[in-house]
Design an enzyme around this catalytic site. Structure first.
Site: not given
Lengths: 264, 625
Positions: B31, B35-36, B105, B160, B163, B463, B467, B537
Site C-alpha cells: 500500500v 500502484k494506482s 489494479d 518506484n 527520485d 456367469g 445368466a 467376474s
C-alpha cells in the site's frame, strides 16, 4: 484465436455457466448494440437458440425505432420476450439529480420483474470500460434480497469459478460482456453481421453512440454512417462513450449511487 | 443458419488486421508504494486516456484540494477517492503500439486480499511496485507469494519513487539486491528491475535523464517484451464437460477446450468411468465449418455412440490420460476469516467438476515474516499452506503448472462461498505416520457362529451377463432368511452404483471391482454373515484373487447359462448395445469369459427354473454352514 474469438469463447463459457447454475434465468435486452451482441452470443452458446426469456424493462420513453426493432427481432430470432414497465418518476428518490432520478425508474422496473419472475439469474450487458464503477464488477455479481450491490464485500472470483446464490431472495447478475470494449463490440457486429437500430448511424452530422431513454440521451457529432465508419471513428476518438448520457455528468457519484441501488 | 457471414469473417487479410488477444498484466505491491499512480501515469503517457476521463480526474482532484491525482482514474468509487485507497480490483484496457493489454489494479490492503486474487489470477505478467525508499514490506512479500501460487511467470520489479533516492545508482542497486534475495526465497526470479518515478514519469514511457546509468528497458519496453504466447494448444487434449444439450434430437456435449486440439474422428475417453466415444462433429453456430477446435474455444461436440457424459467429466485422448487419485497434495491460499483446521470438508471445484474433499493434513504453513515453512495446527486468515486433500472418489486432474489452466482447484464452503484457492500439485502418498495397524477383534468367528446358529460363508456366483445370477441370489437370500439364516447379497450393479462408481470396464477396473467386492464380502463374513456375491467376474485370475482374499470360507458357483439364452433374454438391452458397438469390453461379445473348470457348485441354469436353481444353491449353502 484472435482477440474477438477469445472474447466470444469466454462469453459463451459464462452464458453456459449461467444457464446451468441459475434457474430461472433471464437476459436483459435493452435493444442497444451491447445487448444485441449479448443475444447473439447466447445463440452462439446454444446452437442458434436462446433457451431462456429475454426481458425488456420498458420506460415507455425509448425511441420509436427501438420499439420497431424489438418487434421485428423478437420474431426473427424466435425470442421469448418478457415485458416489464417502470413506475412514474414521482415515485423515485427526490434527492437524486433529475436525469439520474429518471434512470432510477429502470431500477424499480427491473426489481419488480425479478420479483415477479422469482429470477435467480439476470444476464446484463455491462462492460468494464463504460464507467468506473462497472470496472469493479464481478462476472457473477450477487445481489441481496433488496437487490443492492455490496460493493465493499464482493465475493472472490478467479479461475472462472463464480458465486451462486446462497441466501433466500438473493439473485445473481451475470455479466458476459464485462471484458469487451466499445470497439470490440463494433468489430464483432461487423464480423458477425449483427443487426442494429439505425440511430447508431449518422444523419445530418449526428449519431447516437449509446442509446437510453429519448429524453436523457443525446446524439454526438459524427459522420459515421456505416459500421466500418463507426469503427474508424472509434479508433481515433478520445471522447468517452457515455458523453451523451446526462446522468453520468450531474454529480460525481450519481452513477455509483444508482448502481449500488441495483441499477445496471 | 439463415444469417449470412460477413466478409470480415471470411477474408483472412481482414482477420489479420484485428488485434491480437489482450495480455493481462497485474500491478501489485505494498500500500502506498504507488500502484494506482503508476497506472494513471502509464495510461496518460501512452495516450490511452479518453478526454472525459482526464477532465473528470482534474475535477475530482481539485475538489479535494489535490494536484492532479492519477490514482482517481482507477479509484472510481467515492470511498476510494475520499480515503485514498483502492477497495476493489479494476481492469482497464491499454494499448501499446499494436499490442493490446489489460491492466489489473489490485488493492494492497491486507484485508482486500481476495479482491486482489480476483484481479490477478489470470494475469500473464506482473509489475511488482516497490518503494525504493522503503524497500520490500509485508504486502510485497504477500503479493510475491501469491504471484508464485497463481503461477505468474514474468515479474517486472518497478523500483518506484527512485527520485527520493536522487536516482543514486548505488542506493538503488542495494534495494534491488534485497528484493532479489527476498524473491529468491520464494523461488521467484524477476525478469527485470526498473528504477522509476511514476509520479514524474521517469522510465515509465520515456527514458529518464536522471538515471543515465540505467541502460535496461524502460517499463513500456519491458511490457512490450512480455511473451503473449499461447502454448496451451500444444499440450495433450483436455475438455471438461460444461453441460449437455439436446436440440432437434442431437445431443451436444458443450465445453471449453482447456488445452490441446480435437479433431472430428478422434476417439475420446470420458471421465473416470473410462467409456470411449468418437467425435462425430465439432459443432459451432454461425461460424466457418472447421473439423477441429483448439485450446480456448468454447464448442460443442457430437459423440458416437450417443453417450451422455456428466458435467465435470474430463474428455481426453485415451493414450494421454491425466492423473487419477483420491489423495492430493495442494498448495492453499486461504481466504476465509476463520482459520482452517484438519478434518474440515469442502467442495473442490476444478474447472466444471465438483468433488467433496476433506483436509486430511496441514503439511506446512508459510510464515510471511521470514518466509519459512512451519508445522502448524491451522491455517490463519489469508494464510498460505501445503495441505493434503482426500476425496470420496478418484479425481482426474493435471498438476498445476503456470501458464496453463491445469489443476486450478478452488475450495467452496457449504454456502457456495469460495474460501480458498488450491492449486493441485499431485498425488499424495500415505505418510509413515499413517501406517496401518489392523486390530484383531475381541469376538471371534466361533462366538459369532454360536450366536447366529450358523457359520459364515461366501458363495461367489460367476456367469455371463443375463445368466440369472442376481435372480438366483435374491431368491436364495429370501429362502435362507426365512430359515433364520443371516444371508446377504452383494451384486455387481449395486456395487457399481456406490463403492465402485469410479471404475470402468477395462480389464484393470474389472480386476479392482472384484478385489473390492471380495474385501467387502470378507468383512461381512467376519460379522458372521452368509454372503452371496453375484458378479460376472469373467477371468479365472480375478476369481482366484477373491478366493485368496476371503480364504477358506469361499465357494465358487458357476451359473452356467448359454450365451444364446442370455442374449435372448437381454433384459438390460446390453447385448444389443454391445452388438451395435456401443459398449466396449462386453463379456461374451468383445471380452472373454473364462468359465470355471472346478466350481464348488455347477448350476446348469438353462434347463431349470430360477426357483429350482435357487433351491440348488440353498442346498449347497446349508451343507457348508
Amino acid at each position: 484465436m484472435d482477440h474477438l474469438d477469445q472474447l466470444e469463447a469466454q462469453s459463451v463459457f459464462i452464458l453456459r455457466e449461467a444457464y446451468r447454475k441459475l434457474k430461472p434465468l433471464a437476459m436483459l435486452w435493452s435493444l442497444g448494440k451491447d445487448s444485441n451482441v449479448m443475444v447473439w452470443l447466447a445463440r452462439k452458446a446454444f446452437m442458434g437458440r436462446v433457451p431462456f426469456p429475454v426481458m425488456h424493462v420498458d420506460t415507455e420513453k425509448k425511441f420509436p425505432e427501438m420499439y420497431a426493432f424489438r418487434d421485428e427481432y423478437t420474431k426473427k430470432w424466435n425470442l421469448d420476450l418478457l415485458l416489464g414497465y417502470c413506475p412514474p418518476v414521482e415515485e423515485m428518490d427526490p434527492t437524486l439529480p433529475p436525469a439520474a432520478r429518471s434512470a432510477a425508474r429502470k431500477t424499480a422496473g427491473l426489481a419488480s420483474m425479478i420479483e415477479k419472475n422469482k429470477l435467480q439469474g439476470v444476464i446484463a450487458g455491462i462492460r468494464r470500460d463504460e464507467q468506473g464503477t462497472r470496472a469493479k464488477e464481478r462476472v457473477f455479481s450477487p445481489r441481496g434480497a433488496s437487490h443492492k450491490w455490496d460493493i465493499r464485500n464482493q465475493p472472490p472470483e478467479f479461475w472462472d469459478q463464480y458465486a451462486t446464490p446462497h441466501e433466500e431472495g438473493m439473485h445473481i447478475r451475470v455479466h458476459p460482456l464485462l471484458s469487451w470494449r466499445e470497439i470490440d463490440i463494433w468489430r464483432y457486429i461487423e464480423r458477425e453481421n449483427i443487426p442494429l437500430v439505425d440511430l447508431y448511424f449518422a444523419k445530418n452530422g449526428k449519431r447516437y453512440r449509446s442509446l437510453g431513454d429519448s429524453d436523457i440521451t443525446f446524439p454526438v457529432e459524427s459522420n459515421a454512417s456505416t459500421v466500418a465508419e463507426v469503427i474508424a471513428e472509434l479508433e481515433t476518438t478520445k471522447t468517452s462513450e457515455r458523453a451523451g448520457r446526462a446522468m453520468d455528468h450531474e454529480s460525481e457519484d450519481a452513477f455509483e449511487r444508482l448502481r449500488v441501488a441495483g441499477y445496471l | 443458419m439463415s444469417d449470412t457471414l460477413s466478409a470480415a469473417r471470411l477474408d483472412p487479410a481482414d482477420r489479420e488486421a484485428l488485434l491480437d488477444t489482450a495480455t493481462p498484466i497485474v500491478i501489485v505491491g505494498h500500500v502506498d508504494h504507488g500502484k494506482s499512480t503508476l497506472i494513471g501515469r502509464l495510461l496518460y503517457d501512452t495516450d490511452n486516456l479518453q478526454d472525459g476521463k482526464v477532465q473528470q480526474i482534474i475535477e475530482s482532484s481539485k475538489k479535494r484540494g489535490l494536484a492532479v491525482e492519477w490514482s482517481f482514474l482507477l479509484d472510481s468509487l467515492q470511498i476510494e477517492r475520499d480515503q485514498g485507497v483502492t477497495v476493489d480490483s479494476t481492469r482497464i484496457p491499454f494499448r501499446l503500439g499494436n499490442r493490446q493489454f489489460v491492466i489489473v489494479d489490485a488493492p494492497g490492503h491486507r484485508q482486500f486480499l481476495r479482491n486482489m486474487i480476483t484481479g490477478a489470477a489470470d494475469a500473464e505478467a506482473a509489475v511488482l511496485v516497490v518503494d525504493a525508499n522503503e524497500g520490500a514490506q509485508e504486502q510485497t512479500r504477500r503479493h510475491a507469494m501469491l504471484l508464485r501460487l497463481i503461477g505468474i511467470r514474468h515479474i517486472i520489479v518497478l523500483l518506484n519513487k527512485a527520485d527520493l533516492l536522487g536516482f543514486d545508482e548505488q542506493k538503488i542497486r542495494a534495494v534491488e539486491k534485497s528484493v532479489t534475495d527476498l524473491l529468491a526465497q520464494l523461488d521467484l526470479t524477476p525478469s527485470l528491475f526498473v528504477p522509476a518515478s511514476a509520479r514524474d514519469g521517469d522510465n515509465i514511457a520515456s527514458r529518464s535523464e536522471r538515471s543515465p546509468w540505467y541502460t535496461g528497458p524502460i517499463l513500456t519496453e519491458a511490457l512490450a517484451a512480455v511473451p503473449s504466447g499461447n502454448t496451451r494448444a500444444a499440450l495433450p487434449f483436455r475438455m471438461p464437460v460444461q453441460d449437455v444439450y439436446r436440440y432437434d434430437d442431437v445431443r451436444y456435449v458443450a465445453g471449453r477446450i482447456e488445452r490441446g486440439v480435437i479433431r472430428e474422428g478422434d476417439t475420446v475417453e470420458i471421465g473416470t468411468q473410462g467409456s470411449k466415444a468418437r467425435v462425430a462433429k465439432v459443432a459451432r453456430w454461425h461460424a466457418l465449418e472447421r473439423k477441429e477446435a483448439e485450446a480456448g474455444e468454447s464448442i460443442a461436440l457430437v459423440l458416437e455412440p450417443d453417450v451422455i457424459p456428466a458435467r465435470g467429466d474430463m474428455l481426453f485422448l485415451p493414450h494421454q490420460a491425466p492423473e487419477k487419485t483420491a489423495r492430493i497434495r495442494a498448495h492453499l491460499f486461504w481466504l476465509r476469516q476463520e482459520p482452517l483446521r484438519v478434518g474440515e470438508s469442502f467442495r473442490l471445484r476444478l474447472s466444471t467438476a465438483e468433488h467433496q474433499v476433506t483436509v486430511a493434513s496441514i503439511d506446512s504453513v508459510l510464515r510471511l515474516d521470514d518466509l519459512t515453512e512451519q508445522q502448524a495446527q491451522e491455517v490463519g486468515p489469508e494464510g498460505f499452506a501445503h495441505v493434503t486433500l482426500v476425496a470420496g472418489e478418484a479425481i482426474q486432474f493435471d498438476p498445476f503448472s503456470p501458464g496453463t489452466s491445469d489443476g486450478r482447484g478452488v475450495l467452496v464452503d457449504r454456502n457456495q462461498r469460495i474460501v480458498g484457492g488450491a492449486p493441485l500439485l499431485g498425488p499424495a502418498d500415505l505418510k509413515d505416520g499413517y501406517a496401518i495397524h489392523p486390530s484383531a477383534g475381541e469376538v471371534d468367528g466361533a462366538q459369532r457362529a454360536r450366536s447366529k446358529g450358523h457359520k459364515a460363508r461366501v458363495v461367489w456366483l460367476t456367469g455371463l451377463s443375463g445368466a440369472g445370477k442376481s435372480t438366483i441370489a435374491r431368491l436364495a437370500e429370501k429362502k435362507l432368511f426365512a430359515r433364520g439364516i443371516d444371508a446377504f447379497v452383494l451384486d455387481g450393479d449395486t456395487l457399481r452404483m456406490g463403492l465402485c462408481s469410479d471404475l470402468g470396464f477395462t480389464e484393470a477396473d474389472r480386476h479392482e471391482n472384484v478385489r473390492r467386492a471380495a474385501e467387502v464380502a470378507k468383512i461381512l463374513t467376519q460379522a458372521g454373515q452368509v454372503v452371496i456375491v453375484a458378479l460376472i467376474s469373467p477371468l479365472v485370475a480375478d476369481r482366484a484373487l477373491a478366493r485368496k482374499i476371503i480364504g477358506e470360507e469361499f465357494d465358487e458357483v458357476f451359473v452356467d447359462t448359454s450365451l444364446a439364452t442370455c442374449e435372448q433374454r437381454d433384459s438390460k438391452e446390453l447385448y444389443k448395445a454391445a452388438r451395435d458397438g456401443k459398449i466396449e469390453n462386453f463379456t461374451g461379445i468383445s471380452a472373454p469369459y473364462e468359465a470355471p473348470t472346478k466350481a464348488d457348485l455347477h448350476i446348469k441354469a438353462d434347463g431349470a427354473t430360477a426357483e429350482e436353481n435357487a433351491d440348488a444353491l440353498v442346498t449347497h449353502i446349508l451343507s457348508v454352514i
